[in-house]
Design an enzyme around this catalytic site. Sequence first.
Site, PDB file in Angstrom:
ATOM      1  N   ASN A 129       0.881  -1.174   0.000  1.00 35.22           N
ATOM      2  CA  ASN A 129       0.000   0.000   0.000  1.00 35.22           C
ATOM      3  C   ASN A 129       0.917   1.222   0.000  1.00 35.22           C
ATOM      4  OD1 ASN A 129      -1.847   2.023   0.372  1.00 35.22           O
ATOM      5  ND2 ASN A 129      -2.188   1.587   2.548  1.00 35.22           N
ATOM      6  N   TRP A 130       1.024   1.840  -1.157  1.00 33.35           N
ATOM      7  CA  TRP A 130       1.965   2.965  -1.277  1.00 33.35           C
ATOM      8  C   TRP A 130       1.431   4.259  -0.670  1.00 33.35           C
ATOM      9  CZ3 TRP A 130       4.514   2.838  -6.847  1.00 33.35           C
ATOM     10  CH2 TRP A 130       5.429   1.782  -6.892  1.00 33.35           C
ATOM     11  N   LYS A 131       0.154   4.265  -0.297  1.00 35.44           N
ATOM     12  CA  LYS A 131      -0.475   5.487   0.231  1.00 35.44           C
ATOM     13  C   LYS A 131      -0.220   6.640  -0.749  1.00 35.44           C
ATOM     14  CE  LYS A 131       0.324   3.621   4.789  1.00 35.44           C
ATOM     15  NZ  LYS A 131      -0.035   3.766   6.184  1.00 35.44           N
ATOM     16  N   HIS A 147      -9.544   1.301   4.442  1.00 32.75           N
ATOM     17  CA  HIS A 147      -8.288   1.447   5.186  1.00 32.75           C
ATOM     18  C   HIS A 147      -8.538   2.378   6.369  1.00 32.75           C
ATOM     19  CE1 HIS A 147      -4.186   2.597   6.193  1.00 32.75           C
ATOM     20  NE2 HIS A 147      -3.812   1.484   5.578  1.00 32.75           N
ATOM     21  N   GLU A 207      -7.015   4.772   7.499  1.00 35.68           N
ATOM     22  CA  GLU A 207      -6.824   6.206   7.219  1.00 35.68           C
ATOM     23  C   GLU A 207      -8.066   6.787   6.539  1.00 35.68           C
ATOM     24  OE1 GLU A 207      -3.063   5.741   5.237  1.00 35.68           O
ATOM     25  OE2 GLU A 207      -2.180   5.115   7.142  1.00 35.68           O
ATOM     26  N   GLU A 251      -5.910  -5.094  10.258  1.00 38.84           N
ATOM     27  CA  GLU A 251      -4.882  -4.091  10.513  1.00 38.84           C
ATOM     28  C   GLU A 251      -5.183  -3.381  11.832  1.00 38.84           C
ATOM     29  OE1 GLU A 251      -2.718  -2.809   6.781  1.00 38.84           O
ATOM     30  OE2 GLU A 251      -4.463  -1.521   6.909  1.00 38.84           O
ATOM     31  N   GLY A 288       2.101   2.098  10.653  1.00 37.84           N
ATOM     32  CA  GLY A 288       3.060   3.191  10.519  1.00 37.84           C
ATOM     33  C   GLY A 288       3.719   3.588  11.829  1.00 37.84           C
ATOM     34  N   SER A 318       2.998  -2.429  10.269  1.00 40.90           N
ATOM     35  CA  SER A 318       4.451  -2.492  10.462  1.00 40.90           C
ATOM     36  C   SER A 318       5.033  -3.868  10.139  1.00 40.90           C
ATOM     37  CB  SER A 318       4.828  -2.047  11.882  1.00 40.90           C
ATOM     38  OG  SER A 318       4.416  -0.704  12.091  1.00 40.90           O
ATOM     39  N   GLY A 366       2.558  -1.220   4.247  1.00 39.98           N
ATOM     40  CA  GLY A 366       2.674   0.192   3.904  1.00 39.98           C
ATOM     41  C   GLY A 366       4.117   0.574   3.633  1.00 39.98           C
ATOM     42  N   GLY A 367       4.759   1.168   4.632  1.00 44.42           N
ATOM     43  CA  GLY A 367       6.109   1.725   4.474  1.00 44.42           C
ATOM     44  C   GLY A 367       7.091   0.796   3.763  1.00 44.42           C
TER      45      GLY A 367
END
Length: 253
Positions: free
Chosen positions: A9-11, A97, A99, A169, A175, A214, A235-236
């Site tokens: 997930n590159w956001k 998600h 966010e 999640e 994150g 994470s 993500g990251g």
Amino acid sequence: MRTPLIAGNWKMHTTPSAAAAWMRSLLEDLDGIDVSNVELLLNVPATHLAVLAPIVAGSPVAIGAQDVSAHAEGAYTGECSAAMLLDAGATYAIVGHSERRQYHHESDALLHDKVVACHAGGLTPILCVGEVEAERESGAHETTVLRQLSGGLSGIDLSRSDDLVIAYEPVWAIGTGKTATADDAQAMGAVIRSFLKGRYGPLADGIRILYGGSMKPANAAELLAKADVDGGLIGGASLQRDQYLAIATAAPR
Ligand code: PEP
């Protein structure tokens, strides 16, 4: 056996041109690496899809969207329908998600409509569920996740287990560098599987349940070895080719 789905997930990171170069390099890196035991997916900003589609065509990498409109067409400024995302190259869309739930106040009822829109438009929804830290601390985490599943999947019929992916999640792990223990991820995976069995019967055995929060090369093998952790939503670490590949190759064979 469920094929682990290694979903990035590159956001809101990278530009389409930087993403094109990144993807070409990933495909070079993949040369000679056996990833036949996993499915590779990168959920990218909508602007990147049509640029990346011809690059990944015929490769083991699929691309997906990070959100989708609940509507098929119309006066919904700024939104992209499932049909648009599919035509641009997406095969999956992340739905709900944390966010989006937090910053855009997306409700379970809206997310249900997005799941319906994915199915009508030919995309596989990755429905995200997960508790916030206070819910985990008070022991309400299972209740929260079950409420999100009931709301998001209310009345949704499935004819194939591949038509739905769930991502667990825990919000406090996204994150933050904090990861649920592999045992906690498995415990919630089992709760989700049991919900899915009640809803979909034997089809539930084929539905993939991802863990996200994470996930890194250092913890991926332990998480992915669990019976009800069928991949990751990452993500990251998915923005770093070496880390993404290290997670993919940590999946059980
Ligand atoms: C995510 O974006 O869904 C996520 C899990 O992020 P991270 O891996 O950075 O915690």
